[in-house]
Motif scaffolding. Structure first.
Motif, PDB file in Angstrom:
ATOM      1  N   ALA A  16     -16.357 -20.983  16.966  1.00 34.46           N
ATOM      2  CA  ALA A  16     -17.241 -19.984  17.570  1.00 34.46           C
ATOM      3  C   ALA A  16     -16.483 -19.115  18.574  1.00 34.46           C
ATOM      4  CB  ALA A  16     -18.422 -20.669  18.246  1.00 34.46           C
ATOM      5  N   LEU A  17     -15.667 -19.734  19.408  1.00 32.22           N
ATOM      6  CA  LEU A  17     -14.895 -18.973  20.392  1.00 32.22           C
ATOM      7  C   LEU A  17     -13.867 -18.079  19.721  1.00 32.22           C
ATOM      8  CD1 LEU A  17     -14.353 -21.689  23.132  1.00 32.22           C
ATOM      9  CD2 LEU A  17     -15.804 -19.669  23.288  1.00 32.22           C
ATOM     10  N   GLY A  18     -13.184 -18.614  18.718  1.00 34.98           N
ATOM     11  CA  GLY A  18     -12.178 -17.832  18.001  1.00 34.98           C
ATOM     12  C   GLY A  18     -12.785 -16.653  17.273  1.00 34.98           C
ATOM     13  N   LEU A  19     -13.895 -16.883  16.597  1.00 33.23           N
ATOM     14  CA  LEU A  19     -14.568 -15.811  15.880  1.00 33.23           C
ATOM     15  C   LEU A  19     -15.060 -14.734  16.839  1.00 33.23           C
ATOM     16  CD1 LEU A  19     -15.456 -14.909  13.086  1.00 33.23           C
ATOM     17  CD2 LEU A  19     -17.581 -16.145  13.441  1.00 33.23           C
ATOM     18  N   THR A  20     -15.594 -15.165  17.963  1.00 35.88           N
ATOM     19  CA  THR A  20     -16.044 -14.210  18.976  1.00 35.88           C
ATOM     20  C   THR A  20     -14.881 -13.362  19.478  1.00 35.88           C
ATOM     21  OG1 THR A  20     -17.831 -15.682  19.657  1.00 35.88           O
ATOM     22  CG2 THR A  20     -17.148 -14.000  21.234  1.00 35.88           C
ATOM     23  N   LEU A  21     -13.761 -14.002  19.756  1.00 31.50           N
ATOM     24  CA  LEU A  21     -12.583 -13.286  20.229  1.00 31.50           C
ATOM     25  C   LEU A  21     -12.088 -12.275  19.196  1.00 31.50           C
ATOM     26  CD1 LEU A  21     -10.421 -12.981  22.435  1.00 31.50           C
ATOM     27  CD2 LEU A  21      -9.132 -14.760  21.264  1.00 31.50           C
TER      28      LEU A  21
END
Length: 60
Positions: A16-21
């Motif tokens: 989730a964090l990677g995709l958001t970034l």
């Protein structure tokens, strides 16, 4: 502090964090429209928080 760091390193959270970034970077570079960014980001956040809520409800 260490417990919170280990919780952050769960696979779902990292995705989730990677995709958001990635989508933030793409939106800033104007590789995608703001509408596309908002759609994808909303889905990721809704899924993540939905899963977290279900897990928390089961624990109680």
């Amino acid at each position: 502090m260490l417990k919170r760091l280990s919780e952050l390193m769960q696979v779902k959270k990292l995705i989730a964090l990677g995709l958001t970034l990635v989508f933030c970077i793409m939106a800033l570079r104007e590789a995608i429209s703001s509408e596309q960014f908002l759609t994808v980001f909303s889905l990721v956040v809704a899924f993540y928080f939905g899963q977290s809520t279900v897990r928390d409800t089961k624990k109680e």
